[in-house]
Design a protein around this motif. Structure first.
Motif, PDB file in Angstrom:
ATOM      1  N   ALA A 299      -5.215  10.401   3.866  1.00 32.37           N
ATOM      2  CA  ALA A 299      -5.943   9.353   4.588  1.00 32.37           C
ATOM      3  C   ALA A 299      -6.720   8.460   3.630  1.00 32.37           C
ATOM      4  O   ALA A 299      -6.812   7.253   3.829  1.00 32.37           O
ATOM      5  CB  ALA A 299      -6.888   9.985   5.611  1.00 32.37           C
ATOM      6  N   LEU A 300      -7.292   9.059   2.583  1.00 35.84           N
ATOM      7  CA  LEU A 300      -8.054   8.266   1.619  1.00 35.84           C
ATOM      8  C   LEU A 300      -7.135   7.325   0.844  1.00 35.84           C
ATOM      9  O   LEU A 300      -7.448   6.146   0.649  1.00 35.84           O
ATOM     10  CB  LEU A 300      -8.805   9.178   0.658  1.00 35.84           C
ATOM     11  CG  LEU A 300      -9.778  10.184   1.301  1.00 35.84           C
ATOM     12  CD1 LEU A 300     -10.459  11.000   0.223  1.00 35.84           C
ATOM     13  CD2 LEU A 300     -10.801   9.478   2.162  1.00 35.84           C
ATOM     14  N   LEU A 301      -6.004   7.836   0.398  1.00 35.55           N
ATOM     15  CA  LEU A 301      -5.071   7.024  -0.382  1.00 35.55           C
ATOM     16  C   LEU A 301      -4.412   5.935   0.460  1.00 35.55           C
ATOM     17  O   LEU A 301      -3.951   4.926  -0.080  1.00 35.55           O
ATOM     18  CB  LEU A 301      -4.003   7.917  -1.001  1.00 35.55           C
ATOM     19  CG  LEU A 301      -4.479   8.862  -2.110  1.00 35.55           C
ATOM     20  CD1 LEU A 301      -3.407   9.901  -2.426  1.00 35.55           C
ATOM     21  CD2 LEU A 301      -4.852   8.085  -3.372  1.00 35.55           C
TER      22      LEU A 301
ATOM     23  N   PHE B 137      -4.834  -1.565  -2.854  1.00 34.69           N
ATOM     24  CA  PHE B 137      -3.565  -2.279  -2.907  1.00 34.69           C
ATOM     25  C   PHE B 137      -2.896  -2.015  -4.254  1.00 34.69           C
ATOM     26  O   PHE B 137      -3.559  -1.917  -5.290  1.00 34.69           O
ATOM     27  CB  PHE B 137      -3.790  -3.773  -2.712  1.00 34.69           C
ATOM     28  CG  PHE B 137      -4.345  -4.118  -1.362  1.00 34.69           C
ATOM     29  CD1 PHE B 137      -3.551  -4.015  -0.236  1.00 34.69           C
ATOM     30  CD2 PHE B 137      -5.657  -4.520  -1.210  1.00 34.69           C
ATOM     31  CE1 PHE B 137      -4.051  -4.309   1.027  1.00 34.69           C
ATOM     32  CE2 PHE B 137      -6.173  -4.825   0.033  1.00 34.69           C
ATOM     33  CZ  PHE B 137      -5.366  -4.720   1.160  1.00 34.69           C
ATOM     34  N   ILE B 138      -1.584  -1.904  -4.221  1.00 33.73           N
ATOM     35  CA  ILE B 138      -0.833  -1.610  -5.432  1.00 33.73           C
ATOM     36  C   ILE B 138      -0.459  -2.922  -6.123  1.00 33.73           C
ATOM     37  O   ILE B 138       0.176  -3.797  -5.517  1.00 33.73           O
ATOM     38  CB  ILE B 138       0.432  -0.786  -5.109  1.00 33.73           C
ATOM     39  CG1 ILE B 138       0.042   0.482  -4.325  1.00 33.73           C
ATOM     40  CG2 ILE B 138       1.169  -0.441  -6.397  1.00 33.73           C
ATOM     41  CD1 ILE B 138      -1.014   1.353  -5.003  1.00 33.73           C
TER      42      ILE B 138
ATOM     43  N   TYR C  80       3.958   6.162   5.913  1.00 31.52           N
ATOM     44  CA  TYR C  80       4.182   5.818   4.515  1.00 31.52           C
ATOM     45  C   TYR C  80       4.812   4.431   4.374  1.00 31.52           C
ATOM     46  O   TYR C  80       5.616   4.003   5.212  1.00 31.52           O
ATOM     47  CB  TYR C  80       5.061   6.872   3.844  1.00 31.52           C
ATOM     48  CG  TYR C  80       4.391   8.210   3.714  1.00 31.52           C
ATOM     49  CD1 TYR C  80       3.280   8.365   2.889  1.00 31.52           C
ATOM     50  CD2 TYR C  80       4.848   9.318   4.432  1.00 31.52           C
ATOM     51  CE1 TYR C  80       2.654   9.590   2.768  1.00 31.52           C
ATOM     52  CE2 TYR C  80       4.221  10.554   4.310  1.00 31.52           C
ATOM     53  CZ  TYR C  80       3.115  10.685   3.486  1.00 31.52           C
ATOM     54  OH  TYR C  80       2.487  11.901   3.371  1.00 31.52           O
ATOM     55  N   ARG C  81       4.432   3.746   3.303  1.00 38.26           N
ATOM     56  CA  ARG C  81       4.979   2.432   2.986  1.00 38.26           C
ATOM     57  C   ARG C  81       5.684   2.515   1.626  1.00 38.26           C
ATOM     58  O   ARG C  81       6.840   2.848   1.539  1.00 38.26           O
ATOM     59  CB  ARG C  81       3.872   1.368   2.992  1.00 38.26           C
ATOM     60  CG  ARG C  81       3.199   1.185   4.334  1.00 38.26           C
ATOM     61  CD  ARG C  81       4.148   0.713   5.406  1.00 38.26           C
ATOM     62  NE  ARG C  81       3.455   0.326   6.623  1.00 38.26           N
ATOM     63  CZ  ARG C  81       4.057   0.102   7.774  1.00 38.26           C
ATOM     64  NH1 ARG C  81       5.363   0.237   7.890  1.00 38.26           N
ATOM     65  NH2 ARG C  81       3.364  -0.237   8.840  1.00 38.26           N
TER      66      ARG C  81
ATOM     67  N   THR D 220       0.857  -1.186   0.000  1.00 40.36           N
ATOM     68  CA  THR D 220       0.000   0.000   0.000  1.00 40.36           C
ATOM     69  C   THR D 220       0.893   1.237   0.000  1.00 40.36           C
ATOM     70  O   THR D 220       2.076   1.173   0.335  1.00 40.36           O
ATOM     71  CB  THR D 220      -0.911   0.045   1.238  1.00 40.36           C
ATOM     72  OG1 THR D 220      -0.099   0.104   2.417  1.00 40.36           O
ATOM     73  CG2 THR D 220      -1.814  -1.174   1.297  1.00 40.36           C
ATOM     74  N   LEU D 221       0.308   2.352  -0.355  1.00 45.31           N
ATOM     75  CA  LEU D 221       1.057   3.606  -0.290  1.00 45.31           C
ATOM     76  C   LEU D 221       1.410   3.959   1.135  1.00 45.31           C
ATOM     77  O   LEU D 221       2.441   4.570   1.405  1.00 45.31           O
ATOM     78  CB  LEU D 221       0.246   4.729  -0.929  1.00 45.31           C
ATOM     79  CG  LEU D 221      -0.037   4.572  -2.427  1.00 45.31           C
ATOM     80  CD1 LEU D 221      -0.995   5.658  -2.902  1.00 45.31           C
ATOM     81  CD2 LEU D 221       1.260   4.604  -3.233  1.00 45.31           C
ATOM     82  N   GLY D 222       0.554   3.557   2.067  1.00 42.21           N
ATOM     83  CA  GLY D 222       0.794   3.836   3.474  1.00 42.21           C
ATOM     84  C   GLY D 222      -0.348   3.316   4.308  1.00 42.21           C
ATOM     85  O   GLY D 222      -1.321   2.766   3.782  1.00 42.21           O
ATOM     86  N   ASP D 223      -0.239   3.476   5.619  1.00 37.08           N
ATOM     87  CA  ASP D 223      -1.280   3.101   6.563  1.00 37.08           C
ATOM     88  C   ASP D 223      -1.664   4.320   7.379  1.00 37.08           C
ATOM     89  O   ASP D 223      -0.815   5.174   7.693  1.00 37.08           O
ATOM     90  CB  ASP D 223      -0.802   2.001   7.511  1.00 37.08           C
ATOM     91  CG  ASP D 223      -0.607   0.666   6.816  1.00 37.08           C
ATOM     92  OD1 ASP D 223      -1.407   0.354   5.912  1.00 37.08           O
ATOM     93  OD2 ASP D 223       0.346  -0.058   7.168  1.00 37.08           O
TER      94      ASP D 223
END
Length: 457
Positions: free
Chosen positions: A111-113, A119-120, A28-29, A14-17
């Motif tokens: 927060a939405l992203l 999932f990427i 960020y992830r 994911t882009l982040g949590d």
């Protein structure tokens, strides 16, 4: 726990949590940063260098540009959640940068992203098998529907500094739907971690030196809720909705259903986040006032149905106690129980039910409102308030966190006073585990752990 979602979090990046304690509200992830334009007209996602899929190929901005619309197409209930992003006109700028215009200004796009719904995947991915490249902390090597999955650590995840983990060589996820069976598997040494145990099951572990109990804290708690169908009489009458809320003995529910492990709710979700309207007075238990409101509405002694299922430990018990408490004010509630995992399988039946009982994980208010209540969403069960939608939109358009919070608190008060959502309790996720297992709580979103930061000594 929703095992498929846990598997997805382990296998897919994911882009982040969401992390309410982080400076941007997210940890960020795959993303290094997500930047807002000064006028809120766009979001710029910058990916970490060195992140790779399990086939060795790099994670690129083009993969993100492909994944976000795909997530929306796969789950149309999130149309409002991502509706403010102009995904059709997103622009890839090199391998690591994606610029997404907005259709209207809003400041909560991070927060939405990073809400855990997108999932990427690799550009062009159509289906998922054990051979499909993924970019999460683990790589899927075996999968048997309804039984479980095996994963090994993905060396290409976290190659960029700051991600942390995975520390485990691999994870085996077993589909054990019954909480008591999960507890027995833990006691018997078949598993190291048993998620979402029943409160009574967790009590039996106390004093066992071989095992320990872990419990989550807000915002990583489940909201046990009921939702009234405002499109169906008598719940079209606000007095009836208020009467039912007043007829609930929340203290009794806390002690009877959760054995005191949890906290009383106030008919709002999202506890533990800054925007949670803690200043709204606690709704009292007042069966006398509830009966008076039902008399005023002319609906004394009506019968109705509550649709629910064992999606999480305690849901059936709280539904049965709800029916018992309603009987005390003259409302006859029949509890209809769906099998585990089937509560939303027949969405027409869910949407048509007079009352539903469910469970919701801890997420920010904006994510909840957009996904459930905005613009007459079918999940809203008759709540359709463009005026409240406008209040939420006004808060979202502000770069001032204080101004945004004032607007969101105002929206919550409208939901509290006249809405159809009842949240009697918040329950921690109770898990049993071997003493040497650590780090699960460090992975965020503990209601659906990814095991990214977990380690076993």
């Amino acid at each position: 726990m929703p095992t498929n979602f846990v598997l997805a979090r382990a296998a897919h990046g994911t882009l982040g949590d969401i992390d309410p304690n982080a400076p941007d509200g997210v940890r960020y992830r795959l993303a290094e940063t997500i930047e807002l334009a000064p006028d809120l007209s766009s979001y710029t996602i910058r990916l970490r260098a060195g992140e790779r899929f399990t086939d060795g190929s790099p994670v690129t901005a083009q993969d993100v540009a492909y994944s976000l619309p795909r997530a929306l197409a796969k789950n149309p209930t999130y149309a409002e959640l991502f509706g403010g992003f102009d995904l059709a006109n997103a622009r890839v700028d090199g391998d690591r940068t994606l610029v997404i215009p907005t259709k209207q200004p809003f400041s909560d796009g991070r927060a939405l992203l990073c809400s855990g719904t997108a999932f990427i995947v690799k550009d062009g991915t159509k289906e998922f098998t054990v051979r499909t490249p993924s970019c999460g902390p683990f790589r899927l090597i075996a999968f048997e529907p309804g039984r479980g999955a095996q994963l090994v650590a993905h060396d290409g995840f976290g190659t960029a500094a700051g991600n942390g983990g995975p520390y485990l060589d691999g994870v085996e996820i077993n589909w054990i739907t019954d909480p008591d069976a999960r507890l027995n598997a833990l006691r018997g040494g078949q598993v190291d971690f048993a998620h979402d145990l029943s409160p009574v099951g967790a009590r039996t572990l106390e004093g066992d030196p071989r095992l320990r109990i872990a419990h989550t804290v807000p915002p990583d708690v489940y909201g046990l809720y009921f939702q009234l169908n405002m499109a169906m009489p008598p719940f079209t009458d606000v007095r009836v909705r208020q009467a039912i809320k007043l007829a609930i003995d929340r203290e009794a529910m806390l002690e009877t259903v959760l054995y005191g492990r949890g906290m009383i709710g106030n008919d709002m979700l999202c506890v533990g986040f800054r925007e949670y309207a803690s200043e709204i007075e606690q709704r009292p238990y007042d069966p006398g006032r509830a009966r008076a409101l039902l008399r005023e509405a002319g609906v004394e002694g009506f019968a109705t149905t509550l649709l629910t299922g064992p999606e999480s430990a305690g849901m059936i018990e709280i539904a049965q106690l709800f029916a018992e408490q309603m009987r005390a004010v003259g409302i006859i509630v029949t509890v209809e129980q769906k099998p585990r995992g089937q509560l939303l399988a027949d969405f027409e039946a869910y949407a048509a039910a007079p009352i539903v009982g469910g469970v919701f994980p801890g997420i920010p208010l904006v994510v909840l409102y957009l996904a459930v209540f905005a613009a007459g969403n079918p999940f809203a069960k008759g709540w359709n308030r463009p005026d409240v939608d406008s209040v939420v939109a006004r808060g979202r358009a502000s770069r001032s966190s204080d101004e945004a919070r004032r607007a969101l608190v105002s929206a919550q008060r409208e939901l509290w006073e006249s809405g159809n959502l009842i949240v009697p309790l918040f329950k921690p996720v109770l898990s049993g585990q071997v003493p040497g297992l650590t780090g699960i709580k460090d992975g965020l979103f503990e209601t659906h752990p990814s095991f990214l930061e977990a380690s076993l000594r």
